[in-house]
Design an enzyme around this catalytic site. Structure first.
Site, PDB file in Angstrom:
ATOM      1  N   ILE A  16      34.871  33.151  41.927  1.00 20.86           N
ATOM      2  CA  ILE A  16      34.435  32.748  40.575  1.00 20.86           C
ATOM      3  C   ILE A  16      33.780  33.938  39.866  1.00 20.86           C
ATOM      4  O   ILE A  16      32.562  33.953  39.646  1.00 20.86           O
ATOM      5  CB  ILE A  16      33.467  31.550  40.602  1.00 20.86           C
ATOM      6  N   PRO A  17      34.560  34.960  39.496  1.00 19.85           N
ATOM      7  CA  PRO A  17      33.958  36.029  38.697  1.00 19.85           C
ATOM      8  C   PRO A  17      33.530  35.458  37.346  1.00 19.85           C
ATOM      9  O   PRO A  17      34.252  34.659  36.745  1.00 19.85           O
ATOM     10  CB  PRO A  17      35.090  37.049  38.561  1.00 19.85           C
ATOM     11  N   HIS A  18      32.335  35.839  36.901  1.00 17.50           N
ATOM     12  CA  HIS A  18      31.828  35.299  35.643  1.00 17.50           C
ATOM     13  C   HIS A  18      30.780  36.236  35.055  1.00 17.50           C
ATOM     14  O   HIS A  18      30.158  37.015  35.775  1.00 17.50           O
ATOM     15  CB  HIS A  18      31.217  33.912  35.857  1.00 17.50           C
ATOM     16  N   CYS A  19      30.619  36.161  33.749  1.00 21.90           N
ATOM     17  CA  CYS A  19      29.571  36.939  33.089  1.00 21.90           C
ATOM     18  C   CYS A  19      29.424  36.491  31.641  1.00 21.90           C
ATOM     19  O   CYS A  19      30.283  35.820  31.092  1.00 21.90           O
ATOM     20  CB  CYS A  19      29.881  38.438  33.134  1.00 21.90           C
ATOM     21  N   ARG A  43      28.192  42.273  36.966  1.00 25.40           N
ATOM     22  CA  ARG A  43      27.797  40.994  37.571  1.00 25.40           C
ATOM     23  C   ARG A  43      28.194  40.958  39.047  1.00 25.40           C
ATOM     24  O   ARG A  43      27.428  40.545  39.903  1.00 25.40           O
ATOM     25  CB  ARG A  43      28.415  39.828  36.788  1.00 25.40           C
TER      26      ARG A  43
END
Length: 150
Positions: free
Chosen positions: A63-66, A49
């Protein structure tokens, strides 16, 4: 629905040299709570991501997200870094880091969390509270109240 964030998912003294180390540290908290089943698999999904577009936004936010097959339920971990961590934002390192984990094939919970969080992060009082709060339990309760999907 269980809380999307708990005190165990909060690190107010996040010590990480880069975004990968920050993600690993916060993801470990989700693994310990059995919300992530495979740490390395989940981190690979985060890295995929991140490779598409940096997840840093202006104002000192990462805001790391997946979505991941290694996530059991929508979860949010929060870390605060005194040194700051580069998440690719144009204005520099992030001191407030939110790791959003969503089950692959699940509903749109993580997008609701992301959207709600983004709306709150434009408010200076929200960021100021996160930068000054001194207890992980208080931080988790504050974030849960402010950004959890209703």
């Amino acid at each position: 629905m269980t809380d999307v964030i708990t005190a165990d998912f909060v690190d107010l003294e996040l010590d990480a040299g880069d975004r990968q180390a920050a993600a690993r540290s916060l993801a470990q908290r989700l693994l310990d709570a059995q919300r992530v089943t495979d740490l390395d698999g989940f981190l690979a999904d985060i890295a995929t991501r991140e490779s598409q577009m940096p997840t840093g936004i202006e104002g000192g936010i990462g805001i790391p997200h997946c979505r991941s097959a290694h996530v059991t339920e929508p979860s949010l971990a929060f870390g605060r870094s005194a040194a700051g961590i580069d998440f690719g934002a144009p204005d520099g390192p992030a001191d407030l880091i939110f790791l959003i984990a969503a089950p692959e094939g699940g509903d749109a919970s993580h997008m609701k969390i992301l959207a709600s969080l983004a709306r709150k992060l434009v408010r200076q009082d929200f960021k100021d509270t996160l930068r000054s709060i001194g207890d992980p339990g208080e931080a988790a309760a504050f974030i849960q109240k402010e950004v959890a999907p209703s």
